[in-house]
Design an enzyme around this catalytic site. Sequence first.
Site, PDB file in Angstrom:
ATOM      1  N   GLY A   1     164.155  18.596 -18.233  1.00  0.00           N
ATOM      2  CA  GLY A   1     164.382  18.804 -16.799  1.00  0.00           C
ATOM      3  C   GLY A   1     164.099  17.513 -16.055  1.00  0.00           C
ATOM      4  O   GLY A   1     164.277  16.414 -16.593  1.00  0.00           O
TER       5      GLY A   1
ATOM      6  N   ARG B   1     151.571  25.215 -13.882  1.00  0.00           N
ATOM      7  CA  ARG B   1     150.471  25.897 -14.579  1.00  0.00           C
ATOM      8  C   ARG B   1     149.179  25.141 -14.313  1.00  0.00           C
ATOM      9  O   ARG B   1     149.110  23.930 -14.516  1.00  0.00           O
ATOM     10  CB  ARG B   1     150.757  25.969 -16.073  1.00  0.00           C
ATOM     11  CG  ARG B   1     149.696  26.744 -16.828  1.00  0.00           C
ATOM     12  CD  ARG B   1     149.955  26.783 -18.299  1.00  0.00           C
ATOM     13  NE  ARG B   1     151.100  27.585 -18.650  1.00  0.00           N
ATOM     14  CZ  ARG B   1     151.823  27.372 -19.753  1.00  0.00           C
ATOM     15  NH1 ARG B   1     151.546  26.363 -20.559  1.00  0.00           N
ATOM     16  NH2 ARG B   1     152.828  28.162 -20.050  1.00  0.00           N
TER      17      ARG B   1
ATOM     18  N   ARG C   1     155.293  20.108 -28.918  1.00  0.00           N
ATOM     19  CA  ARG C   1     154.527  20.161 -27.666  1.00  0.00           C
ATOM     20  C   ARG C   1     154.617  18.825 -26.947  1.00  0.00           C
ATOM     21  O   ARG C   1     154.836  17.781 -27.565  1.00  0.00           O
ATOM     22  CB  ARG C   1     153.062  20.448 -27.955  1.00  0.00           C
ATOM     23  CG  ARG C   1     152.784  21.889 -28.289  1.00  0.00           C
ATOM     24  CD  ARG C   1     151.284  22.014 -28.440  1.00  0.00           C
ATOM     25  NE  ARG C   1     150.861  23.369 -28.566  1.00  0.00           N
ATOM     26  CZ  ARG C   1     150.255  23.851 -29.653  1.00  0.00           C
ATOM     27  NH1 ARG C   1     150.052  23.075 -30.683  1.00  0.00           N
ATOM     28  NH2 ARG C   1     149.866  25.097 -29.680  1.00  0.00           N
ATOM     29  N   VAL C   2     154.357  18.888 -25.650  1.00  0.00           N
ATOM     30  CA  VAL C   2     154.614  17.674 -24.870  1.00  0.00           C
ATOM     31  C   VAL C   2     153.697  16.521 -25.269  1.00  0.00           C
ATOM     32  O   VAL C   2     154.162  15.386 -25.409  1.00  0.00           O
ATOM     33  CB  VAL C   2     154.589  17.976 -23.351  1.00  0.00           C
ATOM     34  CG1 VAL C   2     153.208  18.312 -22.831  1.00  0.00           C
ATOM     35  CG2 VAL C   2     155.181  16.815 -22.590  1.00  0.00           C
TER      36      VAL C   2
ATOM     37  N   TYR D   1     156.016  35.395 -27.995  1.00  0.00           N
ATOM     38  CA  TYR D   1     154.630  34.912 -27.908  1.00  0.00           C
ATOM     39  C   TYR D   1     153.891  35.622 -26.773  1.00  0.00           C
ATOM     40  O   TYR D   1     152.811  36.181 -26.958  1.00  0.00           O
ATOM     41  CB  TYR D   1     154.645  33.410 -27.667  1.00  0.00           C
ATOM     42  CG  TYR D   1     153.289  32.744 -27.681  1.00  0.00           C
ATOM     43  CD1 TYR D   1     152.530  32.688 -28.845  1.00  0.00           C
ATOM     44  CD2 TYR D   1     152.779  32.139 -26.526  1.00  0.00           C
ATOM     45  CE1 TYR D   1     151.292  32.054 -28.865  1.00  0.00           C
ATOM     46  CE2 TYR D   1     151.545  31.500 -26.550  1.00  0.00           C
ATOM     47  CZ  TYR D   1     150.809  31.452 -27.719  1.00  0.00           C
ATOM     48  OH  TYR D   1     149.583  30.827 -27.734  1.00  0.00           O
TER      49      TYR D   1
ATOM     50  N   ASN E   1     146.983  24.601 -21.773  1.00  0.00           N
ATOM     51  CA  ASN E   1     147.435  23.497 -22.648  1.00  0.00           C
ATOM     52  C   ASN E   1     146.263  22.643 -23.130  1.00  0.00           C
ATOM     53  O   ASN E   1     145.471  22.157 -22.318  1.00  0.00           O
ATOM     54  CB  ASN E   1     148.433  22.606 -21.902  1.00  0.00           C
ATOM     55  CG  ASN E   1     149.709  23.355 -21.575  1.00  0.00           C
ATOM     56  OD1 ASN E   1     149.688  24.319 -20.801  1.00  0.00           O
ATOM     57  ND2 ASN E   1     150.826  22.949 -22.147  1.00  0.00           N
TER      58      ASN E   1
HETATM   59  N1  UDP Z   1     158.207  18.952 -22.462  1.00  0.00           N
HETATM   60  C1  UDP Z   1     158.892  17.767 -22.202  1.00  0.00           C
HETATM   61  N2  UDP Z   1     159.198  16.951 -23.257  1.00  0.00           N
HETATM   62  C2  UDP Z   1     158.868  17.239 -24.540  1.00  0.00           C
HETATM   63  C3  UDP Z   1     158.165  18.448 -24.801  1.00  0.00           C
HETATM   64  C4  UDP Z   1     157.862  19.280 -23.737  1.00  0.00           C
HETATM   65  O1  UDP Z   1     159.224  17.447 -21.046  1.00  0.00           O
HETATM   66  O2  UDP Z   1     159.174  16.444 -25.440  1.00  0.00           O
HETATM   67  C5  UDP Z   1     157.833  19.811 -21.316  1.00  0.00           C
HETATM   68  C6  UDP Z   1     158.199  21.284 -21.488  1.00  0.00           C
HETATM   69  O3  UDP Z   1     159.513  21.523 -21.023  1.00  0.00           O
HETATM   70  C7  UDP Z   1     157.145  21.944 -20.619  1.00  0.00           C
HETATM   71  C8  UDP Z   1     155.928  21.037 -20.756  1.00  0.00           C
HETATM   72  O4  UDP Z   1     156.434  19.795 -21.210  1.00  0.00           O
HETATM   73  O5  UDP Z   1     157.545  21.976 -19.270  1.00  0.00           O
HETATM   74  C9  UDP Z   1     154.883  21.557 -21.733  1.00  0.00           C
HETATM   75  O6  UDP Z   1     155.539  21.926 -22.911  1.00  0.00           O
HETATM   76  P1  UDP Z   1     154.770  22.347 -24.235  1.00  0.00           P
HETATM   77  O7  UDP Z   1     155.819  22.619 -25.263  1.00  0.00           O
HETATM   78  O8  UDP Z   1     153.726  21.355 -24.575  1.00  0.00           O
HETATM   79  O9  UDP Z   1     154.002  23.707 -23.911  1.00  0.00           O
HETATM   80  P2  UDP Z   1     154.138  24.879 -22.827  1.00  0.00           P
HETATM   81  O10 UDP Z   1     153.131  24.543 -21.799  1.00  0.00           O
HETATM   82  O11 UDP Z   1     155.535  24.912 -22.268  1.00  0.00           O
HETATM   83  O12 UDP Z   1     153.812  26.104 -23.602  1.00  0.00           O
END
Ligand code: UDP
Length: 319
Positions: free
Chosen positions: A208, A278, A189-190, A148, A177
Amino acid sequence: MVQWKRVLITGAAGFLGSHLTDAVLAMGAEVVGIDNLCTGSLENLAHLQHDSRFTFEHGDICTPFDVGAVDFVFNFASPASPVDYMKLGPETLRVGSVGTVNALEVAKKYGAGFLHASTSECYGDPEQHPQTESYWGNVNPVGPRSVYDEAKRFSEATIMAYHNYYKVQTSMVRIFNTYGPRLQPNDGRVISNLMMQALAGDDLTIYGDGQQTRSFCYASDLIAGIVALAQSGEALPTNIGNPVEWTIMECAKTVLEVTGSSSRIVYRPMPQDDPRQRKPDITKACTLLGWEPKVALRDGLLLSMEYFQERVARQQVKS
Ligand code: UDP
């Protein structure tokens, strides 16, 4: 304000592509949307099926295409969530390279303006915080996110080349985001994960320790910034996002509060190369465009609630 007559939107069936389609139609232009539906959904455009000013073409922009004369091109075609682009790695690289060239060729042929959906992922796991547009980034070129990140960085280089060599009027937005209705419920996505989990009464998954940060922009704020950028003719990258920074843990707690859910928080392993922090520096967008985000995370989550509730209800009917 420039009055567009006919606008091409690639990736029109996606989360942002479909909101952008609505915004451009509301400005009075005709819209041709193209999408291969690899991650987008026709459901996002269903409300436009009787709008004679909107045409949809099911097609892949990686094959050269011509939709006739247009005066603006928005290039939004690409898988965009980490789960999707890691599943569709080669496709993501192709659409960011060949697909972007084909979309640029349309703009070049018709003398149209061009705006590309770039990304904060160009900054990788950033060592500069917050991120200004002048920061070159810290990207792992061979890691899981590289399909990506490098596709989008290649796109940026190609767009600058079309701007400099062929004098195409180009812009590029580095999107941070973003969330809101039409976010795919299962794209990993989160915000979609946490909202779906909270509303279904499932455990909220935190990757994490939840201390990594993101800055979340509501879709309508982002689209307003993008339209203003497209009208400005600014060629160099411009950050658009909401600079209020949240740890993922704070975000999860806010989701619980807004949904009134009593779900538990559980921890899962941190994905490789997941950026630790970020946050956009939006000084450029504020100064240049007179734009700033208006919707706070709590309000945006409330505005998104009905959408996610409906998606949870659908999943429950299926199972
Ligand atoms: N994340 C999380 N739980 C989830 C999905 C994502 O803790 O169920 C965390 C992920 O590890 C990242 C952040 O949330 O640190 C944002 O993840 P996302 O996939 O939305 O997009 P990114 O900003 O990483 O592209």
